[in-house]
Each structure stands twice: as C-alpha cells, then as structure tokens.
Design an enzyme around this catalytic site. Structure first.
Site, PDB file in Angstrom:
ATOM      1  N   ARG A  88     -18.344  -1.754  17.794  1.00 27.63           N
ATOM      2  CA  ARG A  88     -17.625  -3.021  17.587  1.00 27.63           C
ATOM      3  C   ARG A  88     -16.349  -3.089  18.404  1.00 27.63           C
ATOM      4  O   ARG A  88     -15.480  -2.221  18.313  1.00 27.63           O
ATOM      5  CB  ARG A  88     -17.302  -3.240  16.110  1.00 27.63           C
ATOM      6  CG  ARG A  88     -16.552  -4.571  15.895  1.00 27.63           C
ATOM      7  CD  ARG A  88     -16.376  -4.964  14.447  1.00 27.63           C
ATOM      8  NE  ARG A  88     -17.625  -4.954  13.747  1.00 27.63           N
ATOM      9  CZ  ARG A  88     -17.858  -4.271  12.630  1.00 27.63           C
ATOM     10  NH1 ARG A  88     -16.899  -3.585  12.069  1.00 27.63           N
ATOM     11  NH2 ARG A  88     -19.038  -4.297  12.062  1.00 27.63           N
ATOM     12  N   CYS A  99     -19.525   2.737   8.497  1.00 31.13           N
ATOM     13  CA  CYS A  99     -18.805   2.063   9.575  1.00 31.13           C
ATOM     14  C   CYS A  99     -17.545   2.892   9.804  1.00 31.13           C
ATOM     15  O   CYS A  99     -16.680   2.961   8.918  1.00 31.13           O
ATOM     16  CB  CYS A  99     -18.447   0.637   9.148  1.00 31.13           C
ATOM     17  SG  CYS A  99     -17.371  -0.216  10.308  1.00 31.13           S
ATOM     18  N   CYS A 113       0.376   4.961   6.895  1.00 28.44           N
ATOM     19  CA  CYS A 113      -0.281   4.825   8.209  1.00 28.44           C
ATOM     20  C   CYS A 113       0.675   4.093   9.166  1.00 28.44           C
ATOM     21  O   CYS A 113       1.027   2.925   8.919  1.00 28.44           O
ATOM     22  CB  CYS A 113      -1.583   4.066   8.064  1.00 28.44           C
ATOM     23  SG  CYS A 113      -2.595   4.681   6.688  1.00 28.44           S
ATOM     24  N   CYS A 146       0.307   0.363  10.332  1.00 25.09           N
ATOM     25  CA  CYS A 146      -0.163  -0.679   9.417  1.00 25.09           C
ATOM     26  C   CYS A 146       0.924  -1.595   8.869  1.00 25.09           C
ATOM     27  O   CYS A 146       1.961  -1.137   8.372  1.00 25.09           O
ATOM     28  CB  CYS A 146      -0.930  -0.034   8.276  1.00 25.09           C
ATOM     29  SG  CYS A 146      -1.778  -1.243   7.242  1.00 25.09           S
ATOM     30  N   CYS A 186     -16.917  -8.697   5.552  1.00 26.85           N
ATOM     31  CA  CYS A 186     -16.225  -7.428   5.341  1.00 26.85           C
ATOM     32  C   CYS A 186     -14.952  -7.678   4.542  1.00 26.85           C
ATOM     33  O   CYS A 186     -14.102  -8.474   4.960  1.00 26.85           O
ATOM     34  CB  CYS A 186     -15.826  -6.808   6.675  1.00 26.85           C
ATOM     35  SG  CYS A 186     -17.189  -6.652   7.825  1.00 26.85           S
ATOM     36  N   CYS A 202       0.842  -1.195   0.000  1.00 31.26           N
ATOM     37  CA  CYS A 202       0.000   0.000   0.000  1.00 31.26           C
ATOM     38  C   CYS A 202       0.884   1.254   0.000  1.00 31.26           C
ATOM     39  O   CYS A 202       1.849   1.343   0.760  1.00 31.26           O
ATOM     40  CB  CYS A 202      -0.910   0.002   1.231  1.00 31.26           C
ATOM     41  SG  CYS A 202      -2.025   1.409   1.242  1.00 31.26           S
ATOM     42  N   CYS A 234     -19.754  -5.487   3.501  1.00 31.26           N
ATOM     43  CA  CYS A 234     -19.027  -4.283   3.896  1.00 31.26           C
ATOM     44  C   CYS A 234     -17.703  -4.314   3.148  1.00 31.26           C
ATOM     45  O   CYS A 234     -17.109  -5.396   3.000  1.00 31.26           O
ATOM     46  CB  CYS A 234     -18.773  -4.312   5.409  1.00 31.26           C
ATOM     47  SG  CYS A 234     -17.775  -2.913   5.987  1.00 31.26           S
TER      48      CYS A 234
HETATM   49  N1  SAM Z   1      -6.626   0.729   3.014  1.00 35.69           N
HETATM   50  C1  SAM Z   1      -7.912   1.060   3.481  1.00 35.69           C
HETATM   51  C2  SAM Z   1      -7.890   2.223   4.442  1.00 35.69           C
HETATM   52  O1  SAM Z   1      -6.930   2.414   5.164  1.00 35.69           O
HETATM   53  O2  SAM Z   1      -8.898   2.937   4.482  1.00 35.69           O
HETATM   54  C3  SAM Z   1      -8.656  -0.085   4.112  1.00 35.69           C
HETATM   55  C4  SAM Z   1      -7.966  -1.088   5.019  1.00 35.69           C
HETATM   56  S1  SAM Z   1      -7.337  -0.481   6.567  1.00 35.69           S
HETATM   57  C5  SAM Z   1      -6.403  -1.852   7.090  1.00 35.69           C
HETATM   58  C6  SAM Z   1      -8.755  -0.325   7.611  1.00 35.69           C
HETATM   59  C7  SAM Z   1      -8.560   0.129   9.025  1.00 35.69           C
HETATM   60  O3  SAM Z   1      -8.003  -0.904   9.818  1.00 35.69           O
HETATM   61  C8  SAM Z   1      -7.634   1.312   9.300  1.00 35.69           C
HETATM   62  O4  SAM Z   1      -8.242   2.536   9.060  1.00 35.69           O
HETATM   63  C9  SAM Z   1      -7.319   1.143  10.764  1.00 35.69           C
HETATM   64  O5  SAM Z   1      -8.251   1.854  11.556  1.00 35.69           O
HETATM   65  C10 SAM Z   1      -7.467  -0.356  10.988  1.00 35.69           C
HETATM   66  N2  SAM Z   1      -6.148  -0.954  11.250  1.00 35.69           N
HETATM   67  C11 SAM Z   1      -5.164  -1.151  10.344  1.00 35.69           C
HETATM   68  N3  SAM Z   1      -4.073  -1.678  10.915  1.00 35.69           N
HETATM   69  C12 SAM Z   1      -4.359  -1.818  12.233  1.00 35.69           C
HETATM   70  C13 SAM Z   1      -3.626  -2.313  13.351  1.00 35.69           C
HETATM   71  N4  SAM Z   1      -2.376  -2.729  13.226  1.00 35.69           N
HETATM   72  N5  SAM Z   1      -4.234  -2.319  14.554  1.00 35.69           N
HETATM   73  C14 SAM Z   1      -5.509  -1.877  14.677  1.00 35.69           C
HETATM   74  N6  SAM Z   1      -6.241  -1.407  13.659  1.00 35.69           N
HETATM   75  C15 SAM Z   1      -5.680  -1.368  12.450  1.00 35.69           C
HETATM   76 FE1  SF4 Z   2      -2.792   1.298   3.356  1.00 37.79          FE
HETATM   77 FE2  SF4 Z   2      -2.791   0.194   5.758  1.00 37.79          FE
HETATM   78 FE3  SF4 Z   2      -3.109   2.821   5.532  1.00 37.79          FE
HETATM   79 FE4  SF4 Z   2      -5.090   1.175   4.705  1.00 37.79          FE
HETATM   80  S1  SF4 Z   2      -4.345   1.426   6.796  1.00 37.79           S
HETATM   81  S2  SF4 Z   2      -4.265   2.954   3.624  1.00 37.79           S
HETATM   82  S3  SF4 Z   2      -3.856  -0.576   3.980  1.00 37.79           S
HETATM   83  S4  SF4 Z   2      -1.262   1.656   4.965  1.00 37.79           S
END
Ligand code: SAM
Ligand code: SF4
Ligand code: DTB
Length: 350
Positions: free
Chosen positions: A272, A200, A69, A72, A109, A65, A140
């Site tokens: 949730r 959500c 973030c 992530c 989801c 990606c 979802c």
């Molecule tokens: N890439 C898309 C986005 O970021 O909108 C969708 C997938 S992303 C993994 C969805 C959500 O999962 C993130 O916004 C975050 O809130 C949550 N998330 C991701 N990594 C996480 C982690 N290590 N621990 C807890 N929540 C996490």
């Molecule tokens: Fe990409 Fe992870 Fe951020 Fe979603 S949360 S945009 S998968 S880096």
C-alpha cells in the site's frame, strides 16, 4: 554491484521467507531501471497491474494516547493542538462506512489511539466490525497491542485484517518509541496470525532512518513466518509539535525504490502506497504503481492528517488507466494473469 548471478540465486518471483539481509541490500543497490523492471515483472505475474485496492480510513477514537511514538499527532505527550474525541458510536461509524462504500472503497479501516483496547472498548468495536461487514465491505482495525484472546474475539466477529506496523528497523525503533518494544509488536502480529486474521503490517519512511534501517525493516517483514497480506509503506506526515517535525524528507526515488524492493520480497502481498501521497507528485505516485504498489487510502482524510482530494485521485486514476480492485477478485486475477505476463498493457486490457 549486484550481478546477474546474485539475482538468479535470489529466485525472484518465488514466495520466500528465508531472505538474507544481503539480498535485500543488493536489491536496493540495483540500477533504478533494473529494479523497476524486475518489480514490474513480478507484479504482473501476480496481479493485474492496472488494478488498485481501495481502502478508506476512519479514526474511531482520536488523540490522548498514552504512547510516545515520535511521529504521532495523537500522543498525549506532544502539544500538537489535536482535539481528542472519545470512541464514536455505532451509528456514526456506520454512516461513514456507507459513504466510503458509495465512494468505491472495498475495505473500511478503523483506527483507535489506544495502547491496547480495554474489554468494554473492544466489545463496542466488535459491533462496528459486524456492522461494516454487513455492508459487504472488508474490515480492518488498528487498536494497538492485542493478546491471543482479543485477537480471537475479533476473528469471531468476522474481522478480515488487523493493522499493526513495525514502523522501522529494530535498532532504530528505540529512537522512535520507548513505551513498547519491537518484541511487543512481533507478539501482537503473532497473536493476530494465530487467530487466523489477515495481517496488515508495514512502516514509515522519512523518520531520519538510514537505507540500512529500511532494508532491515523490509527484511523483518519478509522473513516473518508468513508474509503480511497487506504491507503499508507510509511516508511520514510531519506534524508540528511532534519530535519528528522537521525531519529530512525522503527522496522520492528512494521511496519508489523501497516500494519496488517490497514488491520483490513479498510477491503476492498488496503493497500500500499509504500516508504521504498528499506530498507526492502524480509522477512519483505513478512510479510507485509501476514499482508494484497496488493499494491506497482513498478519501480526503487519513486518521488526523490530510490525504489527496478525492477528485484529484479520480483524475489520477483516469490518467493512469487504473481500475478499482473488486473484493474477492483472486480467482479472476489468476485467469487474467496470463494475459498480462507478456503483452503490452493496451493489448492486455483489450
Ligand atoms: N494506536 C494504534 C497503534 O499505534 O498501533 C493504531 C493507530 S496508529 C496511528 C497506526 C499506524 O499509523 C502507526 O503504527 C504508524 O505506522 C502510522 N502513522 C501514525 N502517524 C503517522 C504519521 N504522522 N505519518 C505516517 N504514518 C503514521
Ligand atoms: Fe498512540 Fe499514535 Fe503511537 Fe498509535 S501511533 S500508539 S495512536 S501515539
Ligand atoms: C498505516 O500504515 N497507515 C495508516 C493506517 N495504517 C492506520 C495511518 C496513517 C496515519 C497518518 C497520520 C494521521 O493521519 O494521523
């Protein structure tokens, strides 16, 4: 100190979108037993307290990606050792959805590691949404940013929910993500809402944020023009190689408090108990349900990290007398509501 007059002025139990940040802070400041009492009361007025909605997650496109973030595993910028996978094909997704349905999930989801989906990707995902719907499950997806047309295309395919989290407060957000702004997130949420898809939206605790950041996050969620129907409260799953690995863990009672405040601010939303259950004791999870959490991810994997083993969860539900919420149980829920208002649980279940 939060006085009885302060609480009365908050009109707890009413669906309000005009909360003041001071109200949210005053709720966080309540003695724990008072906070849980009010949260449980409001919960019972709106839901069957022994029913939990069950969703199962599938990562349909994993890793690589472009976003940054800091929590992530899937960002291309961090060395997390995660194996990237291209978009799954329709058959693979349908097989996983059938298994999830057989295991009792009512919502499926699908998450993709995109900044925003490209037209060809969206077209493929639309076929997945249609297929999963035909199985009789709610759908979802979480695909990153959407514009109005993309949201409309998903709505036309029959999508029920779009997940897009605010993650944290606006001020702390800059410490966590630099590749898109808080306003970008709010714009996507607006596009989803305008298209008529259920929202959500929640956040993550345990990223080094302060209690004020948590209050601000909940305040933003509860003062959107309409509350999100589903509010995931995630506890950070710490992933080696990400900048947030090694962050101070959330104190379990603070996590429970946050669930209770979310319940009070958004009385009719499903809250949730999302990522992070694998690091929580049964007792902490039980307190979260008591505080008003009524949805979980079920299945031994989240997107890329672990979730409690299914047998463990079944044992926990058994111990707590928790039942699965059926799809479209809203009318039945209204009828049952009166039963649960004043009766002890045993009598209400009889
Ligand atoms: N890439 C898309 C986005 O970021 O909108 C969708 C997938 S992303 C993994 C969805 C959500 O999962 C993130 O916004 C975050 O809130 C949550 N998330 C991701 N990594 C996480 C982690 N290590 N621990 C807890 N929540 C996490
Ligand atoms: Fe990409 Fe992870 Fe951020 Fe979603 S949360 S945009 S998968 S880096
Ligand atoms: C949400 O709030 N939590 C889910 C879902 N929305 C997509 C994601 C949790 C991901 C946890 C980390 C992982 O498994 O990679």
């Amino acid at each position: 100190m939060t006085t009885a007059a302060d609480l009365k002025a908050m009109r707890l139990g009413e669906v309000r979108t005009d909360w003041r940040l001071e109200d949210v802070r005053a709720l966080f400041a309540l003695p724990f037993a008072d906070l849980l009492f009010h949260a449980q009361r409001v919960h019972r007025d709106n839901f069957d307290p022994n029913e939990v909605q069950i969703s199962t997650l599938l990562s349909i496109k994993t890793g690589a990606c472009p976003e940054d973030c800091a929590y992530c595993s899937q960002s291309i910028r961090f060395e997390t050792g995660l194996k990237s996978e291209p978009l799954l094909n329709l058959d693979e997704v349908m097989q996983k959805a059938r298994t999830a349905r057989a295991n009792g999930a009512t919502r499926f989801c699908m998450g993709a590691a995109y900044r925003s989906p490209k037209p060809k990707q969206l077209a493929q995902i639309i076929e997945m949404v249609k297929g999963v719907r035909e199985l009789g499950m709610e759908t979802c997806v979480t695909l990153g940013m959407l514009n109005a047309q993309q949201a409309q295309d998903l709505k036309d395919a029959g999508l029920d929910y779009y997940n897009h989290n605010l993650d944290t407060s606006e001020s702390y957000y800059k410490e966590i993500i630099t590749t898109r702004t808080y306003q970008d997130r709010l714009d996507t949420l607006q596009a989803v809402r305008d298209a008529g898809i259920k929202v959500c939206c929640g956040g993550i605790l345990g990223m080094g944020e302060s209690e004020l950041d948590r209050a601000q996050l909940l305040h933003t969620l509860a003062t959107l023009p309409q509350h999100p129907e589903s509010v995931p409260v995630n506890q950070l799953m710490q992933v080696a190689g990400t900048p947030l690995h090694g962050s101070k863990k959330v104190e379990p009672l603070e996590f429970v408090r946050t669930i209770a405040v979310a319940r009070l601010l958004m009385p009719r939303s499903h809250v949730r108990l999302s990522a992070g259950r694998s690091d929580m004791s049964d007792e902490t999870q039980a307190l979260c349900f008591l505080a008003g959490a009524n949805s979980i991810f079920y299945g031994d994997k989240l997107l890329t990290t672990e979730n409690p083993d299914e047998n463990h969860d079944l044992g926990l539900f058994e111990k707590l007398g928790i039942r699965r919420e059926e799809v479209a149980s809203a009318p039945a829920r209204c009828e049952r509501r009166a039963d649960h208002r004043n009766l002890p649980v045993g009598q209400a279940l009889a």
